[in-house]
Design an enzyme around this catalytic site. Sequence first.
Site, PDB file in Angstrom:
ATOM      1  N   LYS A  53       0.615  -1.350   0.068  1.00  0.00           N
ATOM      2  CA  LYS A  53      -0.051  -0.283  -0.010  1.00  0.00           C
ATOM      3  C   LYS A  53       0.713   1.304  -0.052  1.00  0.00           C
ATOM      4  CE  LYS A  53      -3.496  -2.503   2.373  1.00  0.00           C
ATOM      5  NZ  LYS A  53      -4.555  -2.886   3.473  1.00  0.00           N
ATOM      6  N   GLN A  97      -4.695  -1.404   9.849  1.00  0.00           N
ATOM      7  CA  GLN A  97      -4.438  -2.835   9.214  1.00  0.00           C
ATOM      8  C   GLN A  97      -5.025  -3.901  10.126  1.00  0.00           C
ATOM      9  OE1 GLN A  97      -3.507  -3.420   6.061  1.00  0.00           O
ATOM     10  NE2 GLN A  97      -3.799  -5.306   6.105  1.00  0.00           N
ATOM     11  N   ASP A 120     -11.310   2.378   3.888  1.00  0.00           N
ATOM     12  CA  ASP A 120     -11.307   1.053   3.751  1.00  0.00           C
ATOM     13  C   ASP A 120     -12.958   0.643   3.603  1.00  0.00           C
ATOM     14  OD1 ASP A 120      -9.417  -0.703   3.748  1.00  0.00           O
ATOM     15  OD2 ASP A 120      -8.682  -0.341   5.758  1.00  0.00           O
TER      16      ASP A 120
HETATM   17  N1  GUN Z   1      -6.630  -6.931   6.022  1.00  0.00           N
HETATM   18  C1  GUN Z   1      -7.038  -7.744   4.708  1.00  0.00           C
HETATM   19  N2  GUN Z   1      -7.449  -7.007   4.154  1.00  0.00           N
HETATM   20  C2  GUN Z   1      -7.664  -5.610   4.587  1.00  0.00           C
HETATM   21  C3  GUN Z   1      -7.988  -4.397   4.071  1.00  0.00           C
HETATM   22  O1  GUN Z   1      -8.399  -4.458   2.853  1.00  0.00           O
HETATM   23  N3  GUN Z   1      -7.946  -3.394   4.777  1.00  0.00           N
HETATM   24  C4  GUN Z   1      -7.354  -3.659   5.899  1.00  0.00           C
HETATM   25  N4  GUN Z   1      -7.227  -2.477   6.869  1.00  0.00           N
HETATM   26  N5  GUN Z   1      -6.895  -4.637   6.532  1.00  0.00           N
HETATM   27  C5  GUN Z   1      -6.936  -5.634   5.780  1.00  0.00           C
END
Ligand code: GUN
Length: 296
Positions: A53, A97, A120
């Site tokens: 990311k 996350q 998100d």
């Molecule tokens: N953990 C697995 N997929 C995601 C996601 O799309 N966003 C976040 N914040 N954590 C995750």
Amino acid sequence: MAKILSGKDLAQTMREEMKTELAELKEKHNLVPTLAVVLVGDDPASLSYVKGKEKACAEVGIEVRKFKFEADYAEGSLLKLIAELNTDPDVNGILVQLPLPDQINEEKVLYAIDPEKDVDGFHPINVGRLMIGAPGYVPGTPHGIQKMLSRNNIEISGKHVVIVGRSNIVGKPLALLLIQKNKEANATVTICHTGTKNIGEITKLADILVVAAGRPHTVNAGMVKPGAVVIDVGVNRVEDATKKSGFRLIGDVEFDEVSEKASAISPVPGGVGPMTITMLLHNVIRAAKKQSGIKD
Ligand code: GUN
């Protein structure tokens, strides 16, 4: 042999478009969208996702403020940080996350994020907006799947989409997204899950089959209608001594045999994964524009 739906290539194309938009935003409005990324602990998959990311943000011109804490970080401290980020005018998006360590209540944390910075799309306000078809922030994976279909000219309207998996971050939001009444949706959607009987009989009815079970070998060729479009959302690590990392990634679908039967299929890696991150970038840009009063 099926057409390979490369999320990697499409993500690259979309990120080039974003780069141009961001250069313009900077020049005309002196605006550099900023994403706060919060990571607690050292789960290897989470570390790798966050790295991906950060890299993608840097590539298009989104600023990242990273907050990394030890696995024993207290819930109260995390909630305090989120409250600060919520009111910081220089932060446009907040991403915590997941998964979080056991001492932290995930729900409490997600509810604490300002819905207008919830890039998100996990806050119940944004989930509710998606439910009723109101503008909001859509989670990256379902949104990325929708774009992967539409930008490959795969008609969604009127099609039967079968989704395997009912998670809050993929299966459920994807179903909500694709039943909306608009030209990039308007599908008939069935969700299969661990309580579904005769799952193969249902997946065989799919014009578009999306597999997000989180389990390798979930779908084989016998479960797929000839000519179906198959989207594999699975990311499973399997041991592989020939790799430097000691593992390789496989999806939830038996790729080799299913690609002989499907008309199109997304690979793992290089399929849905890069699209998920791309739609996160999209949300950060939208949030920044909205918060600065700039029209989309
Ligand atoms: N953990 C697995 N997929 C995601 C996601 O799309 N966003 C976040 N914040 N954590 C995750």
